[in-house]
Design a protein around this motif. Structure first.
Motif, PDB file in Angstrom:
ATOM      1  N   VAL A 158       0.758  -1.224  -0.072  1.00 54.05           N
ATOM      2  CA  VAL A 158      -0.074   0.013  -0.179  1.00 54.05           C
ATOM      3  C   VAL A 158       0.978   1.122   0.037  1.00 54.05           C
ATOM      4  CG1 VAL A 158      -1.717  -1.132   1.169  1.00 54.05           C
ATOM      5  CG2 VAL A 158      -0.168   0.096   2.580  1.00 54.05           C
ATOM      6  N   PRO A 159       0.531   2.359  -0.586  1.00 63.03           N
ATOM      7  CA  PRO A 159       1.118   3.699  -0.589  1.00 63.03           C
ATOM      8  C   PRO A 159       1.037   4.161   0.916  1.00 63.03           C
ATOM      9  CG  PRO A 159      -1.077   3.920  -1.802  1.00 63.03           C
ATOM     10  CD  PRO A 159      -0.851   2.455  -1.606  1.00 63.03           C
ATOM     11  N   TYR A 184      -9.401  11.527  -1.476  1.00 66.16           N
ATOM     12  CA  TYR A 184      -8.685  12.107  -2.570  1.00 66.16           C
ATOM     13  C   TYR A 184      -9.289  13.401  -2.974  1.00 66.16           C
ATOM     14  CZ  TYR A 184      -7.036   7.002  -1.981  1.00 66.16           C
ATOM     15  OH  TYR A 184      -6.649   6.030  -1.637  1.00 66.16           O
ATOM     16  N   GLN A 207      -0.798  -4.361  -5.413  1.00 68.22           N
ATOM     17  CA  GLN A 207      -0.664  -3.153  -4.601  1.00 68.22           C
ATOM     18  C   GLN A 207      -2.155  -2.546  -4.575  1.00 68.22           C
ATOM     19  OE1 GLN A 207       1.355   0.218  -6.330  1.00 68.22           O
ATOM     20  NE2 GLN A 207       1.632   1.297  -4.433  1.00 68.22           N
ATOM     21  N   VAL A 238      -3.982   0.600  -4.772  1.00 63.63           N
ATOM     22  CA  VAL A 238      -3.489   1.778  -4.963  1.00 63.63           C
ATOM     23  C   VAL A 238      -4.306   2.901  -4.306  1.00 63.63           C
ATOM     24  CG1 VAL A 238      -3.060   3.285  -7.113  1.00 63.63           C
ATOM     25  CG2 VAL A 238      -2.527   0.785  -7.332  1.00 63.63           C
ATOM     26  N   ARG A 239      -5.654   2.635  -4.555  1.00 63.18           N
ATOM     27  CA  ARG A 239      -6.496   3.688  -4.123  1.00 63.18           C
ATOM     28  C   ARG A 239      -7.465   2.956  -3.279  1.00 63.18           C
ATOM     29  NH1 ARG A 239      -7.473   9.582  -6.031  1.00 63.18           N
ATOM     30  NH2 ARG A 239      -5.227   9.724  -7.004  1.00 63.18           N
ATOM     31  N   TYR A 283      -6.929  -1.870  -7.462  1.00 56.95           N
ATOM     32  CA  TYR A 283      -5.972  -3.028  -7.162  1.00 56.95           C
ATOM     33  C   TYR A 283      -5.271  -3.336  -8.317  1.00 56.95           C
ATOM     34  CZ  TYR A 283      -4.708  -7.683  -5.350  1.00 56.95           C
ATOM     35  OH  TYR A 283      -3.799  -8.722  -4.948  1.00 56.95           O
ATOM     36  N   ASP A 284      -3.922  -3.377  -8.153  1.00 53.76           N
ATOM     37  CA  ASP A 284      -3.238  -3.831  -9.153  1.00 53.76           C
ATOM     38  C   ASP A 284      -2.495  -5.151  -8.772  1.00 53.76           C
ATOM     39  OD1 ASP A 284      -3.264  -1.635 -10.683  1.00 53.76           O
ATOM     40  OD2 ASP A 284      -1.483  -0.633  -9.943  1.00 53.76           O
ATOM     41  N   ARG A 342      -5.391  -4.753 -13.819  1.00 57.60           N
ATOM     42  CA  ARG A 342      -5.896  -4.008 -12.772  1.00 57.60           C
ATOM     43  C   ARG A 342      -7.307  -3.947 -12.727  1.00 57.60           C
ATOM     44  NH1 ARG A 342      -4.320   2.438 -12.567  1.00 57.60           N
ATOM     45  NH2 ARG A 342      -2.653   1.501 -11.460  1.00 57.60           N
ATOM     46  N   GLU A 353     -10.980  -2.347 -10.598  1.00 56.31           N
ATOM     47  CA  GLU A 353     -11.466  -1.034  -9.872  1.00 56.31           C
ATOM     48  C   GLU A 353     -12.806  -1.042  -9.911  1.00 56.31           C
ATOM     49  OE1 GLU A 353     -11.836   3.882 -11.096  1.00 56.31           O
ATOM     50  OE2 GLU A 353     -10.071   2.720 -12.204  1.00 56.31           O
TER      51      GLU A 353
END
Length: 194
Positions: free
Chosen positions: A57-58, A69, A124, A126-127, A141-142, A157, A159
């Motif tokens: 995760v970022p 966001y 990952q 991502v959001r 999600y990647d 990917r 979403e």
């Protein structure tokens, strides 16, 4: 009796410290829309299991708070919205349960992979939060899937977006749960068809 009282006080102080001095009135979690029934053992031949690893995760998601966001360069956090734990492990468990239900495969988490990792699903997150401009939650999600040492890696990917009526924990939490289940369903279909 004094020892119990002291222990309870220490536990309460430790919990308060985790949440900046005040404990949240509720904690958010993810729940799968489909679950495996109890007492239904499954077996997998060598290499047939799938191991679901916690996604990376970022920094914005390395917290129990829900990101908002605001724009491409600004993130805030939703007031009074606190996960029971970081979203990475929560999503991985929901993903593993969904894959197990939809594909019938034996699913292991990354702490069990030494048994027989078989196919490994990593990725990952991502959001995983609220887009206030569109008034919808968004999950990206990647995924990366590897089968053994010689078959290479396949990526994809996924979403999901779910509208919300207002930017509150009460509205955002169920929408995030719905979006997480949608992404998990997409990933399960991809894994099952591969």
């Amino acid at each position: 009796m004094r020892l119990r009282t002291f222990s309870a006080l220490v536990a309460a102080l430790a919990l308060a410290a985790c949440f900046g001095g005040s404990t949240p009135s509720r904690l958010l979690t993810l729940t799968p829309t489909e679950a495996r029934p109890a007492s239904t053992p499954r077996t997998a031949s060598q290499g047939a299991a799938i191991t679901v690893a916690d996604p990376t995760v970022p920094q914005a998601l390395r917290t129990t708070r829900v990101p908002v966001y605001v724009n491409e360069t600004t993130i805030q956090y939703l007031e009074d919205a606190v996960w029971v734990e970081n979203p990475g492990p929560l999503f991985a468990r929901l993903l593993g349960e969904t894959i197990a239900v939809r594909t019938g495969r034996v699913v292991l988490d990354s702490r069990q992979y030494t048994h027989d990792p078989g196919t490994r699903l990593t990725g990952q997150l991502v959001r995983f939060g609220l887009d206030p401009t569109a008034m919808e939650v968004v999950i990206v999600y990647d995924a990366a899937m590897a089968r053994g040492q010689t078959d290479g890696v396949v990526t994809n990917r996924f979403e999901a977006r779910v509208p919300v009526a207002e930017a509150t924990a009460a509205a955002v939490a169920p929408a995030l749960n719905q979006a997480a289940n949608q992404v998990a369903g997409q990933v399960a279909a991809w894994v099952g068809g591969s």
